[in-house]
Design an enzyme around this catalytic site. Structure first.
Site, PDB file in Angstrom:
ATOM      1  N   CYS A 135      24.454 -52.598  14.888  1.00 41.17           N
ATOM      2  CA  CYS A 135      23.822 -51.974  13.437  1.00 41.17           C
ATOM      3  C   CYS A 135      22.477 -51.563  14.125  1.00 41.17           C
ATOM      4  CB  CYS A 135      23.546 -53.219  12.882  1.00 41.17           C
ATOM      5  SG  CYS A 135      22.046 -52.944  11.384  1.00 41.17           S
ATOM      6  N   GLU A 207      31.477 -52.799  10.901  1.00 46.24           N
ATOM      7  CA  GLU A 207      30.634 -51.895  10.202  1.00 46.24           C
ATOM      8  C   GLU A 207      31.146 -50.763   9.162  1.00 46.24           C
ATOM      9  OE1 GLU A 207      27.403 -50.897  10.146  1.00 46.24           O
ATOM     10  OE2 GLU A 207      25.722 -52.078  11.277  1.00 46.24           O
TER      11      GLU A 207
END
Length: 219
Positions: A135, A207
């Site tokens: 991230c 993600e």
């Protein structure tokens, strides 16, 4: 090759599915439906609340002031930089910060954030920062890639792209990458590396699921 580069190379399939997701590509060319971006942004605000908790956990787990300060910088970046961007963008739609915080979490948000928190609670600082790295470092790389392909001044997602290509966020990502290497110098062994790679791959898959949630407006 640093630890992040090694993880990214060895998880190339998952990394490409995350960073090259249709949601990302359509932000770059400006064709992403506004409803998808709004849904993503609300969920990302909730996501960041939990990621702030993960960085607070990293402060607690720090074995030195240097490690505590590194985690504190990540915490500040979330609370004082990223979340402010979300509040600004949502405010343009007439949505307040309180309304963002009160929104229900999607399943993708819950799955990803609880995965990271559990990795940190169960493991050490290296486990936690590996789980966070797709991230925090990935968004800088995505922003840089989109800045090269976005279609002119009229891209409706230019503010988002500019945020993650700006010097303040690039400094956050670079610091996170350096911190991984400092932690690895003390705690990484070749026996342990496959477990870290598994964490990294799972984070990349989550993600990609998060982008998909935004694209399909899933709950």
């Amino acid at each position: 090759m640093d630890l992040f580069g090694r993880l990214r190379r060895d998880a190339d399939t998952e990394w490409q599915a995350y960073t090259g997701h249709a949601f990302v590509r359509r932000m770059g060319d400006g064709t992403l439906p506004e409803a998808s971006f709004r849904h993503y942004l609300v969920q990302d605000y909730l996501f960041l609340i939990h990621f702030a908790r993960a960085y607070a956990l990293a402060v607690y787990k720090g074995r030195s002031l240097g490690e505590m300060r590194a985690a504190h910088e990540g915490l500040k970046a979330i609370l004082d930089m990223e979340m402010n961007l979300h509040v600004k963008l949502a405010g343009d739609w007439g949505v307040s910060a309180a309304e963002l915080e009160a929104a229900p979490e999607s399943r993708a948000t819950m799955a990803y954030t609880r995965f990271v928190l559990e990795a940190g609670l169960r493991g050490d600082l290296l486990d936690l920062h590996v789980a966070l790295s797709p991230c925090v470092i990935g968004y800088a790389e995505i922003g840089e890639a989109l800045a090269r392909v976005q279609e002119g001044e009229g891209n409706p997602y230019r503010v988002w792209i500019d945020e993650y290509t700006g010097e303040p966020y690039r400094a956050v990502a670079a610091s996170a990458r350096d911190n991984l290497d400092r932690l690895a110098a003390r705690a990484l062994t070749e026996v342990r590396y496959p477990d870290l790679l598994t964490l990294f791959r799972q984070a990349c898959r989550l993600e990609a699921d998060f982008w998909q949630m935004g694209l399909t407006l899933a709950d």
